[in-house]
Design an enzyme around this catalytic site. Structure first.
Site, short mmCIF file in Angstrom:
data_model
loop_
_atom_site.label_atom_id
_atom_site.label_comp_id
_atom_site.label_asym_id
_atom_site.label_seq_id
_atom_site.Cartn_x
_atom_site.Cartn_y
_atom_site.Cartn_z
N ARG A 1 -5.45 -13.36 -5.33
CA ARG A 1 -5.72 -14.26 -6.45
C ARG A 1 -4.41 -14.52 -7.18
O ARG A 1 -3.37 -13.95 -6.84
CB ARG A 1 -6.71 -13.62 -7.42
CG ARG A 1 -6.26 -12.23 -7.91
CD ARG A 1 -7.18 -11.64 -8.95
NE ARG A 1 -6.92 -10.25 -9.21
CZ ARG A 1 -5.98 -9.78 -10.01
NH1 ARG A 1 -5.19 -10.63 -10.64
NH2 ARG A 1 -5.82 -8.48 -10.21
N GLU B 1 -2.35 8.98 -1.90
CA GLU B 1 -1.00 8.58 -1.56
C GLU B 1 -0.01 9.58 -2.14
O GLU B 1 -0.28 10.20 -3.18
CB GLU B 1 -0.67 7.20 -2.15
CG GLU B 1 -1.38 6.04 -1.48
CD GLU B 1 -1.01 4.72 -2.12
OE1 GLU B 1 -0.35 4.73 -3.19
OE2 GLU B 1 -1.36 3.68 -1.56
#
Length: 667
Positions: free
Chosen positions: A292, A200
């Site tokens: 989560r 990235e």
């Protein structure tokens, strides 16, 4: 609602889930490794089941053993907490096949976001903005280098699987790329069993802002606003706060909508976090989605008044979301810091050992402490070294920052080095108070946050000396009372000498320096010579370590912790630590270590980069250790020769073990 659940985790998140379940009348089952048999979460649960030895791969990562425990105890559902199996699609599927509800998203949603490259492709299709980069399957080093050139340096090399900063490297120049790529792949393979990486563009001053999303099985999905997690070290979050400072309402709404779109794109259910990089111009880019509950969820709870674990349980039981988007609002400001057993003066090396003393500020509407340990517990090499999360709330950010500084001043840990002083430095820094936040906050403010270790001030040294003297006097009185001659002069601790003044000298080691405290015993206390001046010290030492002291008429209340030769004093929100030197001890043991490079902590050798006879330069990497989920590189302290290599890849080593025999100077 469930009648009994099993928590497939440990530490503070297991304790957190147990507290909410208890409030809802749900019975709980704790699982534990051999190392955690007496852990706090085990004591708190209604039932507990052992699942294996201390290493996580032999206990908390054994899905079959956890499901066996659920069947044995009749648990209807499994809460995975965070870490371990919380984002393991195979475990979620196994729960369903066993007829046990997995308190988390569907396996397909976990898989969709499990690989960062695949997740970015999905997000691109859903219209969620992405950072420019390479997310392809081809992992040829030459191709990756070409893609890095195309993106433009600096670039971020990032493990495709997993998170938490593992397998992540910033590469600022092309000549560093090969080494950094190899390190990222090695760490990714070790942490996640998958060495694939993505690339990235590395934004120079971005903020890390994440959105808490929640979805149910009835088509509802909301976002519970954002958290700023920009203050990081090695890509691990250190401070989190909600709401994000200086975030425009329009940007908040757009980020929330993008996060909800991301969740809907994968058929999400339960709690999740969509993480973005927020650039200085207000642009934001998708990083990843954590499928989560997050470690930093308490700050969201504090500003919304909601219990996210309760939401998880209700949604997993088939219920709808408790609130709609229009019912949610931000109230006040919350900040969380992570208290770790690590030594900031030694490059934040994780610490292992016993927590001899642990005290937190009183909990209330403004302060919350989430922890899974107590005084006397041990921080083990096998698990994350986090001691606690300290969370504060107030009506606005300046008030919350003041609350944070006060709460940190009341936090006391002895027995292990911690980052408490570092956290206090952050909370008191001008940049933090003015919310000058980005992911390089620590790097930019390093000189202020990590100053060279200062000597213990005279007040701290005087309190340490007074505490030692009062402790000796108390022990002498106890021994005298149980002896055959309680009035013998040999049982006295007041410096009594035949035909001489009652005097003594205490010697403390403060860092690398020895500091003497000459003293004279007086009827009403002790005359101490500290910092070039004489002062009268007296006081009382309680059995809990409370030290009510008077130094030249100035009254102070401190806490004293004695651990062998180590003396820790907590006063005015600061800890002072010194070592009492035994005058009869032999030569400094450090001399014995000359010519050896030793392990700074217990760990596993994952790379040996030199052979015996090799000529090396100062700073050259020699051995790489993996310990407490992090890599630590042992480097040459000077130009010299490697005389021997004692360990091979895969070997476990103890703290202080000699790794390399080294001879400085030209061969």
């Amino acid at each position: 609602m469930f009648s009994k659940i099993l928590i497939a985790n440990r530490g503070e998140i297991a304790c957190r889930v147990i507290r909410t379940a208890r409030r809802l009348g749900i019975r709980t089952v704790a699982v534990h490794s051999e190392a955690d048999a007496q852990a706090l979460h085990v004591r708190m649960a209604d039932e507990a089941v052992p699942i294996g030895p201390a290493p996580a791969r032999e206990s908390y990562l054994r899905g079959a053993a956890i499901l066996d425990a659920a069947r044995l105890t009749g648990a209807e559902a499994v809460h995975p907490g965070y870490g371990f199996l919380s984002e393991n699609a195979g475990f979620a599927e196994a729960c369903g096949q066993a007829g046990i509800r997995f308190i988390g998203p569907p396996p397909a949603a976990i898989r969709a976001m499990g690989g960062k490259s695949e997740a970015k492709a999905l997000m691109e299709a859903a219209g969620v903005p992405l950072v420019p980069g390479y997310h392809g399957a081809d992992q040829d080093p030459g191709l990756l280098l070409a893609e890095a050139r195309r993106i433009g340096f600096p670039v971020l090399v990032k493990a495709s699987a997993g998170g938490g900063g593992k397998g992540m490297r910033v590469v600022t120049a092309e000549d560093q790329f090969a080494d950094q790529l190899a390190g990222a792949k090695r760490e990714a393979a070790s942490s996640f069993g998958d060495d694939r990486v993505l690339l990235e563009k590395y934004l120079t001053r971005p903020r890390h802002v994440e959105i808490q999303v929640f979805a149910d099985g009835h088509g509802n999905c909301v976002y519970l606003f954002e958290r700023d997690c920009s203050i990081q070290r090695r890509h691990q979050k250190v401070v989190e706060e909600a709401p994000a400072p200086r975030l425009e309402p329009g940007t908040r709404a757009r980020m929330g909508a993008a996060a909800v779109a991301a969740a809907r794109a994968i058929g999400y259910e339960g709690a999740g976090t969509v993480e973005f990089l927020l650039d200085e111009d207000g642009s934001f880019y998708f990083m990843e989605m954590n499928t989560r509950l997050q470690v930093e969820h308490p700050v969201t709870e504090m500003i919304t008044g909601q219990d996210l674990v309760e939401w998880q349980l209700r949604v997993a039981a088939g219920g709808p979301l408790p609130l709609a988007q229009e019912d949610l609002a931000i109230d006040g400001h919350a900040i969380e810091v992570r208290l770790y057993a690590e030594d900031p003066q030694r490059d934040f090396l994780p610490q292992t050992g016993r927590l001899d003393h642990l005290a937190f500020p009183a909990a209330g509407p403004h302060v919350r402490v989430d922890t899974g340990v107590r005084s006397g517990d041990r921080i083990s090499i096998h698990y994350d070294p986090m001691i606690a999360k300290l969370i504060v709330w107030d009506r606005d950010r300046p008030s919350a920052v003041r609350r944070l500084r006060g709460a940190l001043a009341e936090t006391q840990v002895a027995g292990l080095a911690t980052n408490a002083g570092f956290l206090s430095a952050i909370a008191g820094s001008r940049a933090f108070m003015e919310a000058e936040l980005d992911t390089r906050f620590i790097e930019r403010n390093e000189a202020e946050l990590l100053p060279d270790a200062a000597p213990v001030p005279p007040e701290g040294l005087a309190l340490a000396a007074l505490g030692v003297l009062l402790d000796r006097a108390a022990r002498a009185r106890t021994l005298a009372a149980t002896s055959g001659d309680p009035y013998s002069p040999w049982a006295r601790s007041d410096g009594w000498r035949l035909n001489d003044d009652a005097h003594d000298t205490l010697v403390f080691r403060d860092g690398g320096e020895e500091r003497s405290v000459p003293l004279v015993y007086r009827r009403d206390g002790y005359q101490l010579q500290v910092g070039g001046r004489q002062l009268l010290a007296r006081g009382e030492l309680g059995p809990d370590g409370t030290l009510d002291a008077e130094l030249d008429g100035m009254r102070l209340r401190a806490t004293l912790v004695l651990r062998g030769a180590e003396v820790s004093v907590f006063v005015r929100g600061v800890m002072h630590r010194v070592q009492l030197v035994d005058a009869l001890a032999g030569a400094d043991a450090a001399e014995a270590g000359a010519g050896k490079l030793t392990a700074p902590m217990p760990g596993k050798v994952i790379a040996v980069l030199v052979e015996p006879g090799a000529l090396v330069a100062k700073g050259q990497a020699l051995v790489v250790l993996e310990a407490m989920k992090m890599e630590h590189t042992i480097k040459a302290p000077a130009d010299g020769t490697v005389e021997l290599v004692r360990y091979a890849v895969g070997d476990q080593v103890e703290d202080g073990a000699e790794l390399i025999g080294f001879k400085a100077g030209e061969a």
